[in-house]
Design an enzyme around this catalytic site. Structure first.
Site, PDB file in Angstrom:
ATOM      1  N   ASN A 120       0.878  -1.168   0.000  1.00  0.00           N
ATOM      2  CA  ASN A 120       0.000   0.000   0.000  1.00  0.00           C
ATOM      3  C   ASN A 120       0.920   1.224   0.000  1.00  0.00           C
ATOM      4  OD1 ASN A 120      -1.823   2.021   0.452  1.00  0.00           O
ATOM      5  ND2 ASN A 120      -2.716   1.119   2.298  1.00  0.00           N
TER       6      ASN A 120
ATOM      7  N   LYS B 182       3.354   0.725   3.080  1.00  0.00           N
ATOM      8  CA  LYS B 182       3.155  -0.388   4.027  1.00  0.00           C
ATOM      9  C   LYS B 182       3.223  -1.695   3.262  1.00  0.00           C
ATOM     10  CE  LYS B 182      -0.028   2.210   6.889  1.00  0.00           C
ATOM     11  NZ  LYS B 182      -1.412   2.569   6.782  1.00  0.00           N
TER      12      LYS B 182
ATOM     13  N   ARG C 192      -2.605  -2.033  -3.406  1.00  0.00           N
ATOM     14  CA  ARG C 192      -3.855  -1.328  -3.174  1.00  0.00           C
ATOM     15  C   ARG C 192      -3.845  -0.078  -4.037  1.00  0.00           C
ATOM     16  NH1 ARG C 192      -5.169   3.093   1.255  1.00  0.00           N
ATOM     17  NH2 ARG C 192      -7.392   3.256   0.875  1.00  0.00           N
TER      18      ARG C 192
ATOM     19  N   HIS D  94     -13.191   2.314   0.495  1.00  0.00           N
ATOM     20  CA  HIS D  94     -13.128   1.210   1.475  1.00  0.00           C
ATOM     21  C   HIS D  94     -13.776  -0.058   0.924  1.00  0.00           C
ATOM     22  CE1 HIS D  94     -13.302   4.514   4.819  1.00  0.00           C
ATOM     23  NE2 HIS D  94     -12.042   4.157   4.634  1.00  0.00           N
TER      24      HIS D  94
ATOM     25  N   HIS E  34     -17.701   0.875   8.135  1.00  0.00           N
ATOM     26  CA  HIS E  34     -16.238   0.908   8.287  1.00  0.00           C
ATOM     27  C   HIS E  34     -15.906   2.249   8.945  1.00  0.00           C
ATOM     28  CE1 HIS E  34     -11.985   0.201   6.843  1.00  0.00           C
ATOM     29  NE2 HIS E  34     -11.974   1.484   7.166  1.00  0.00           N
TER      30      HIS E  34
ATOM     31  N   ARG F  35     -12.422  14.895   8.653  1.00  0.00           N
ATOM     32  CA  ARG F  35     -13.230  15.263   7.476  1.00  0.00           C
ATOM     33  C   ARG F  35     -14.660  15.571   7.886  1.00  0.00           C
ATOM     34  NH1 ARG F  35     -11.552  10.094   3.928  1.00  0.00           N
ATOM     35  NH2 ARG F  35      -9.741   9.838   5.263  1.00  0.00           N
TER      36      ARG F  35
ATOM     37  N   GLY G 254     -15.047   1.170  14.825  1.00  0.00           N
ATOM     38  CA  GLY G 254     -16.124   0.173  14.753  1.00  0.00           C
ATOM     39  C   GLY G 254     -15.795  -1.095  15.530  1.00  0.00           C
ATOM     40  N   GLU G 255     -14.537  -1.508  15.492  1.00  0.00           N
ATOM     41  CA  GLU G 255     -14.144  -2.747  16.178  1.00  0.00           C
ATOM     42  C   GLU G 255     -13.926  -2.535  17.672  1.00  0.00           C
ATOM     43  OE1 GLU G 255     -10.702  -4.443  14.135  1.00  0.00           O
ATOM     44  OE2 GLU G 255     -11.653  -3.958  12.230  1.00  0.00           O
ATOM     45  N   ASN G 256     -13.524  -1.308  18.039  1.00  0.00           N
ATOM     46  CA  ASN G 256     -13.072  -1.097  19.421  1.00  0.00           C
ATOM     47  C   ASN G 256     -13.950  -0.224  20.303  1.00  0.00           C
ATOM     48  OD1 ASN G 256     -10.454  -2.523  19.266  1.00  0.00           O
ATOM     49  ND2 ASN G 256     -10.059  -0.992  17.684  1.00  0.00           N
TER      50      ASN G 256
ATOM     51  N   GLU H 124      -7.943  -5.637   4.935  1.00  0.00           N
ATOM     52  CA  GLU H 124      -7.881  -5.248   3.523  1.00  0.00           C
ATOM     53  C   GLU H 124      -6.681  -5.880   2.809  1.00  0.00           C
ATOM     54  OE1 GLU H 124      -8.671  -1.403   5.364  1.00  0.00           O
ATOM     55  OE2 GLU H 124      -9.455  -0.772   3.428  1.00  0.00           O
TER      56      GLU H 124
HETATM   57  P1  ADP Z   1      -7.407   4.314   9.416  1.00  0.00           P
HETATM   58  O1  ADP Z   1      -8.643   4.864   8.768  1.00  0.00           O
HETATM   59  O2  ADP Z   1      -6.280   5.299   9.505  1.00  0.00           O
HETATM   60  O3  ADP Z   1      -7.003   2.932   8.914  1.00  0.00           O
HETATM   61  P2  ADP Z   1      -8.179   2.902  11.864  1.00  0.00           P
HETATM   62  O4  ADP Z   1      -9.145   1.951  11.238  1.00  0.00           O
HETATM   63  O5  ADP Z   1      -6.928   2.351  12.427  1.00  0.00           O
HETATM   64  O6  ADP Z   1      -7.850   4.132  10.931  1.00  0.00           O
HETATM   65  O7  ADP Z   1      -8.970   3.670  13.034  1.00  0.00           O
HETATM   66  C1  ADP Z   1      -8.381   4.667  13.803  1.00  0.00           C
HETATM   67  C2  ADP Z   1      -9.418   5.164  14.812  1.00  0.00           C
HETATM   68  O8  ADP Z   1      -9.782   4.069  15.660  1.00  0.00           O
HETATM   69  C3  ADP Z   1      -8.906   6.280  15.716  1.00  0.00           C
HETATM   70  O9  ADP Z   1      -9.910   7.288  15.852  1.00  0.00           O
HETATM   71  C4  ADP Z   1      -8.729   5.559  17.026  1.00  0.00           C
HETATM   72  O10 ADP Z   1      -8.909   6.397  18.129  1.00  0.00           O
HETATM   73  C5  ADP Z   1      -9.857   4.545  16.979  1.00  0.00           C
HETATM   74  N1  ADP Z   1      -9.657   3.500  17.990  1.00  0.00           N
HETATM   75  C6  ADP Z   1      -8.654   2.600  18.050  1.00  0.00           C
HETATM   76  N2  ADP Z   1      -8.765   1.862  19.202  1.00  0.00           N
HETATM   77  C7  ADP Z   1      -9.847   2.354  19.858  1.00  0.00           C
HETATM   78  C8  ADP Z   1     -10.491   2.024  21.102  1.00  0.00           C
HETATM   79  N3  ADP Z   1     -10.040   1.075  21.878  1.00  0.00           N
HETATM   80  N4  ADP Z   1     -11.601   2.723  21.450  1.00  0.00           N
HETATM   81  C9  ADP Z   1     -12.079   3.711  20.656  1.00  0.00           C
HETATM   82  N5  ADP Z   1     -11.517   4.068  19.482  1.00  0.00           N
HETATM   83  C10 ADP Z   1     -10.430   3.394  19.082  1.00  0.00           C
END
Ligand code: ADP
Length: 401
Positions: free
Chosen positions: A7, A14, A91, A180, A208, A241, A333-335, A385
């Site tokens: 990428n 990366k 990518r 995405h 996403h 954004r 979304g995951e965290n 991805e």
């Molecule tokens: P990119 O679009 O650069 O690939 P990522 O998918 O890595 O970004 O997402 C980055 C975002 O995810 C940041 O806003 C970061 O704060 C958030 N994030 C990562 N871990 C957590 C967490 N444990 N709780 C809330 N937000 C999180």
């Protein structure tokens, strides 16, 4: 088969090296600050510690040379020779209307990527540099390109056209492309497999939500509509954004604040979103921490972010006349259990019922977070991805001629 996924950005690159028979990552890393005397190469082999080297890397060809040297290093490398790399998958952000799937790189493909520079000036030129840098280092290797836009090429004209004079579409290809795509594709397929249901029969919304964020209505496995548009600026509120705003704000703000085109572009892309409203951060972790500390601006930023996402979910459920599966992926979304809860607790009218305990559990794996009574299955599916790019390259190069 071993596939190197790349990428390439304008000043960074990366990489991940996959062994395809078990889809394991043999090595991964990145090169940052390309073009500078103090560029940084980070390299992490499968069974070793992360290594870091600072050196002069003035262009992408040198960056790729350094990456390959690490991969075949006698002490810390994972291959004996670069000839063991069967293919390189790249990518590419913008595939315009030309590319509906992954393709093998040839002169024609490179020309088309170049023609799309106008639509993705920050991304496509860097991707092409990555491709030519690989050619310079390993001329014989097969290369493929996977486009962020390709998955969305199934959108019908009613979702991809803007209600503006058609001449702008005909002359300049101004339309919704969506981004995405590899992530929306991956998580929708994995969500159906997780539920053991045929993708073709599902009405799904995939969210996403990372630094950049987009939401897609996936009907029967195909993108029906997506929130990012001609560029990745449209749609949801993001880290820096704005997402959707009244387009009339642009000329109005330009005249009132005497902004140039570049300045207004930079304002909407780099100084808006969570950053603008909170006044402190674009990072969701920091926003959540500030909220806990009683920061009312961070709270407003979070509420706007959640509200705008929820409105899109409502709109896409309407676009599909129903919803079976809601998927959260990417960094936020995951965290962010708090964000998922805020969204879902306000969508009970659609039959969404979150299981608060499942939602709060921290895990890096695919999981259901809705209760058995929920009419809509709510899932967290970690995105990948790079793996999609490797799988696509593998599939394409193993096709019988
Ligand atoms: P990119 O679009 O650069 O690939 P990522 O998918 O890595 O970004 O997402 C980055 C975002 O995810 C940041 O806003 C970061 O704060 C958030 N994030 C990562 N871990 C957590 C967490 N444990 N709780 C809330 N937000 C999180």
């Amino acid at each position: 088969m071993k596939i190197l996924v790349i990428n390439a950005g304008s000043s960074s690159l990366k990489f991940q090296l996959y062994r395809m028979h078990d889809e394991s990552v043999l090595a991964k890393g990145k090169v940052e600050r390309i073009g500078m005397e103090t560029a940084i190469l980070t390299y992490e082999p499968e069974n070793g510690p992360e290594l870091r080297e600072v050196s002069e890397i003035l262009d992408h060809t040198t960056a790729i040379r350094k990456v390959l040297a690490s991969i075949v290093d006698p002490d810390t490398g994972v291959l004996k020779s670069v000839n063991e790399i069967d293919a390189v998958g790249h990518r590419v952000v913008h595939g315009g209307e030309s590319f509906k799937g992954t393709v093998i790189v040839n002169e024609e493909v490179k020309r088309e990527i170049k023609q799309l520079f106008d639509l993705a000036p920050l991304h496509n030129p860097a991707h092409l540099l990555g491709i030519t840098a690989v050619e310079a280092n390993i001329p014989e290797v097969s290369q493929t390109v996977t486009f962020d836009t390709a998955f969305h090429q199934t959108m019908p004209p009613l979702s991809y056209l803007y209600p503006i004079p058609m001449v702008l579409y005909k002359r300049h290809k101004i339309r919704r492309y969506g981004f995405h795509g590899t992530s929306h594709d991956y998580v929708s397929k994995h969500a159906a497999a997780f539920l053991g249901k045929p993708l073709e029969q599902l009405k799904m919304i995939t969210c996403h939500i990372g630094n950049g964020a987009s939401c897609t209505a996936v009907l029967g496995g195909k993108s029906l509509d997506t929130s990012m548009g001609m560029t990745p600026l449209e749609g949801l509120m993001m880290g820096t954004r704005s997402g959707d705003i009244d387009p009339a704000i642009v000329p109005f703000a330009m005249s009132k604040e005497e902004l140039t085109l570049n300045e207004v572009n930079s304002m909407l892309n780099k100084h808006s979103g969570l950053m603008a409203i909170s006044g402190t951060s674009s990072d969701m972790r920091e926003i959540q921490q500030a909220m806990q500390d009683g920061d009312s601006k961070a709270e407003l930023a979070f509420q706007m972010y959640e509200y705008r996402l929820r409105k899109y979910i409502g709109a896409y459920a309407a676009a599909m006349n129903g919803l079976d599966v809601l998927v959260f992926t990417a960094g936020v979304g995951e965290n962010s259990a708090i964000l998922r809860k805020a969204v879902c607790d306000n969508l009970t009218f659609m039959g969404i019922e979150l299981d608060d305990e499942l939602n709060a559990q921290r895990s890096g794996s695919e999981r259901l977070i809705s209760s058995p009574a929920s009419r809509v299955a709510v899932l967290v599916i970690p995105t990948n991805e790079e793996l999609v790019i490797a799988r696509e390259a593998h599939a394409l190069l193993n096709q019988p001629n």
